[in-house]
Design a protein around this motif. Structure first.
Motif, short mmCIF file in Angstrom:
data_model
loop_
_atom_site.label_atom_id
_atom_site.label_comp_id
_atom_site.label_asym_id
_atom_site.label_seq_id
_atom_site.Cartn_x
_atom_site.Cartn_y
_atom_site.Cartn_z
N GLY A 82 0.81 -1.21 0.00
CA GLY A 82 0.00 0.00 0.00
C GLY A 82 0.84 1.26 0.00
O GLY A 82 2.07 1.24 -0.15
N ARG A 83 0.12 2.36 0.20
CA ARG A 83 0.77 3.67 0.14
C ARG A 83 0.09 4.61 1.14
O ARG A 83 -1.14 4.61 1.24
CB ARG A 83 0.65 4.24 -1.27
N GLY A 84 0.90 5.37 1.86
CA GLY A 84 0.33 6.29 2.82
C GLY A 84 -0.42 5.54 3.91
O GLY A 84 0.10 4.62 4.53
N PHE A 85 -1.67 5.96 4.15
CA PHE A 85 -2.49 5.34 5.18
C PHE A 85 -3.40 4.24 4.62
O PHE A 85 -4.27 3.73 5.33
CB PHE A 85 -3.35 6.39 5.88
N LEU A 86 -3.19 3.85 3.36
CA LEU A 86 -4.00 2.82 2.73
C LEU A 86 -3.18 1.56 2.53
O LEU A 86 -2.15 1.58 1.86
CB LEU A 86 -4.55 3.32 1.39
N ARG A 115 -4.40 -12.22 -5.56
CA ARG A 115 -3.39 -11.19 -5.36
C ARG A 115 -3.47 -10.56 -3.97
O ARG A 115 -2.46 -10.07 -3.46
CB ARG A 115 -3.55 -10.09 -6.41
N ARG A 116 -4.66 -10.56 -3.37
CA ARG A 116 -4.82 -9.83 -2.12
C ARG A 116 -5.59 -10.66 -1.09
O ARG A 116 -6.35 -11.57 -1.44
CB ARG A 116 -5.55 -8.51 -2.34
N LEU A 146 -5.98 -0.85 11.90
CA LEU A 146 -7.20 -0.88 11.09
C LEU A 146 -7.19 -2.04 10.11
O LEU A 146 -8.25 -2.51 9.69
CB LEU A 146 -7.35 0.44 10.31
N TYR A 147 -6.00 -2.47 9.76
CA TYR A 147 -5.85 -3.57 8.80
C TYR A 147 -5.26 -4.82 9.45
O TYR A 147 -4.90 -5.78 8.75
CB TYR A 147 -4.95 -3.13 7.64
#
Length: 398
Positions: A10-14, A84-85, A374-375
């Motif tokens: 991911g990137r940043g807060f995502l 993939r995820r 959160l994840y």
């Protein structure tokens, strides 16, 4: 059983991947700190929670199940695992919540787009056949887009100021190093403002209440609430005075209309002004990351997470405590945040915050860890080097 070695990405807060065991541990912690009922003999009331897999909706669901032995249905819109995820974090949180409820519980989970007519029909069919009537409806939905069920038109929400451009003060990270910067935001057009209101305002909440009433599913004493936020003057230009603020105003206007309509049925409708929290929705809003980091540094243990706020809310909804209403008839849970002394201290830190000072002024490490949680990442006790069982079934339900 599928075991995979996963990384956040991911990137940043995502983050693109969620950690199943970490997500489960977050729910376990929320459950552990939610008081069990004093007595557990009679079945609890019936609730419909829309947005039950994250943020305030998850906290409201866990508190209802743990403390009030709630029956009913939670609705969330979550992504399954792909090649993939991993599955989405809300998928894993929902699965764990259902496990904690166990076979003795009477609460199902529906994975569906709550904006759709089909989701409403499935949910109401289930509620009608199993319970007959509903005591509570909690609406806690934050979404980037909504398809209007009447027209089929897709509306997209935007995070923009209204009237004039605004330079938002931001918090980002380079690895573990916090950086204070800024982001120039152009004002929203009328069309963007209206689209945001259609997504984040009260239109869908109204449709749900009307659908319940149309099927005769509203119980005497029915109470429905939708989650809202006011926040600080520091974030007002991008929040309360921006496009989201316009949507929240529509939500509050909707509450007053629902209150009038429900009164003959003995029902009530209110918006709930919650306090600040680190959620998947809030991290997307410029300035909120910096503000929340500074707020936590000022308050320490006085910072009330979503679980603590949900406990207070359910006390008021169930009549264990009186409703704390403001002059606009909104239930207020944010007094701890908007206390004048607290806001003065946050404002002082806000003005002084730079890349060189923010680590001392704010709880930046705490904030970054909260985003990971959160994840399902950055959760103590989880072995992130070990392969994980990422294939987790959605709870058996409807």
């Amino acid at each position: 059983m599928t075991l995979r070695q996963i990384k956040p990405g991911g990137r940043g807060f995502l983050y693109v991947n969620s950690h199943p065991e970490g997500c489960a541990a977050v729910v376990d912690e929320l459950w552990k700190h939610t008081p069990a009922p004093v007595t557990a003999t009679a079945p609890g009331p019936v609730a419909l929670v829309i947005g039950s897999s994250a943020g305030y909706g998850l906290a409201a669901t866990v508190t209802a199940l743990r403390t009030h032995r709630m029956r009913g249905l939670g609705i969330a819109f979550e992504a399954p695992e792909t090649e993939r995820r991993t599955a989405s974090a809300g998928w894993y949180r929902t699965a764990r919540t259902a496990e904690l409820v166990g076979a003795d519980g009477d609460f199902a989970f529906l994975n569906a787009d709550a904006f759709s007519t089909g989701a409403k029909e499935r949910a109401l069919d289930h509620l009608a056949s199993r319970y007959g009537r509903v005591d509570y409806l909690i609406h806690s939905v934050a979404a980037p887009r909504r398809t209007d069920p009447a027209t089929g038109e897709v509306h997209h929400s935007v995070l923009k100021p209204l009237g004039s451009a605004y330079r938002a003060k931001t918090l980002q990270f380079d690895g573990n190093v916090p950086l204070v910067g800024s982001q120039e935001l152009e004002p929203a057009t009328d069309a963007e403002r209206d689209a945001t209101v259609r997504v984040m305002g009260g239109a869908d909440w109204r449709l749900w209440v009307d659908a319940l009433a149309g099927r005769g599913l509203i119980h005497a004493g029915f109470h429905t609430v939708a989650l809202s936020y006011v926040g600080s003057e520091l974030t007002a230009p991008i929040y309360r005075a921006g496009t989201i603020g316009a949507a929240k105003q529509h939500l509050e206007d909707t509450a007053r209309g629902l209150q009038r309509d429900l009164a003959p049925l003995g029902g009530q409708a209110h918006t709930v002004v919650a306090g600040a929290a680190v959620t998947q929705a809030s991290t997307a809003i410029p300035s909120v990351a910096l503000y929340t980091s500074l707020l936590h540094a000022v308050l320490g243990d006085g910072f009330q997470n979503t679980g603590r706020q949900a406990a207070v809310l359910w006390q008021q909804l169930t009549g264990a405590a009186p409703l704390q209403l403001d002059e606009q008839q909104r239930i207020r849970l944010d007094g701890w945040e908007l206390d004048d002394k607290v806001q003065d201290a946050v404002r002082e830190r806000w003005l002084a915050a730079t890349t060189g000072t923010v680590a001392a002024l704010g709880d930046t490490a705490w904030f970054r860890a909260q985003v990971g949680r959160l994840y399902g990442w950055d959760v103590p006790g989880i072995d992130y080097d070990a392969p994980s069982r990422t294939t987790v079934p959605w709870p058996t339900g409807i």
